[in-house]
Write an enzyme that holds these catalytic residues in place. Structure first.
Site, PDB file in Angstrom:
ATOM      1  CB  SER A  10      33.543  36.612  43.382  1.00  0.00           C
ATOM      2  OG  SER A  10      34.524  35.837  42.730  1.00  0.00           O
ATOM      3  CB  THR A  11      30.849  39.907  45.906  1.00  0.00           C
ATOM      4  OG1 THR A  11      31.919  40.712  46.432  1.00  0.00           O
ATOM      5  CG2 THR A  11      31.093  38.455  46.276  1.00  0.00           C
TER       6      THR A  11
END
Length: 212
Positions: A10-11
């Site tokens: 996600s990051t």
């Protein structure tokens, strides 16, 4: 038939090594994306690149079902789009492990459980941080990490990272990560939870060898 891998986090701060370790040896090509949750398949560059590369009969391969989407709805949208295009899915680990040519109850359940687990981790982390802040973290055993590293550990855990991924990313031992995560959960005043066997597998990898 070829296996085409998809690695997703996600990051940009999350580690992808564990997914690559599983996918690289068996896939002809592995695509990677670091992007927060989105309901639109068209907005996922790694997935779009994989779809352009896939041919009839190939399988889009992921480490676990939740790599297809960060929540149930997103995962179902991705699965429907894939199956409508005649692309199968291969999941390596988890309750949905295996090859899938169409939606099934087990796939839906795997995505639902992953979303529920992520929500529970996020809730416990927030509650733990709030409770610890109110108490000022006075007393108790000496801490071996500073506040910045502690926040990083808990934030990564809330994102669903494994203890081992957090240990590598933050630069502290696996035992320290486990202690900080457990301390945050206990801070909400709950009883000590029954340890997950996966925690001990990560802390004591020799267990599997000894029991084999």
């Amino acid at each position: 038939m070829a296996l085409v891998g998809l690695v997703r986090v996600s990051t940009s701060k999350q580690e992808t090594a564990r997914q690559h370790d599983d996918l690289d040896p068996i896939c002809v090509k592995v695509f990677e994306e670091k992007i927060s949750g989105t309901f639109k398949v068209a907005d996922r560059p790694g997935l779009q690149d994989a779809l352009r590369y896939l041919r009839p009969g190939d399988l889009l391969t992921v480490q676990e079902a939740d790599r297809l989407g960060r929540n149930l709805l997103e995962g179902l949208i991705v699965l429907n789009d894939l199956f409508q295009q005649g692309i199968s899915v291969k999941v390596l680990h988890g309750i949905a492990a295996g090859e899938h040519i169409e939606r099934s109850l087990i796939l839906d359940l795997a995505l639902a459980l992953a979303e529920d687990r992520r929500r529970d981790i996020s809730r416990k982390t927030r509650n733990g941080l709030e409770s610890a802040a109110r108490r000022g973290r006075k007393g108790g055993r000496p801490r071996v990490v500073d506040d910045d590293k502690r926040r990083a550990i808990l934030a990564r855990r809330a994102e669903g990272q494994s203890l081992r991924e957090i240990s590598r990313g933050v630069g502290v031992s696996l035992a320290v990560v486990h202690g900080e995560v457990q301390a945050a959960e206990l801070a909400v005043g709950q009883d000590r939870p029954m340890p997950d066997v996966s925690v001990y597998d990560e802390l004591l990898p020799s267990r599997r060898t000894a029991s084999a």
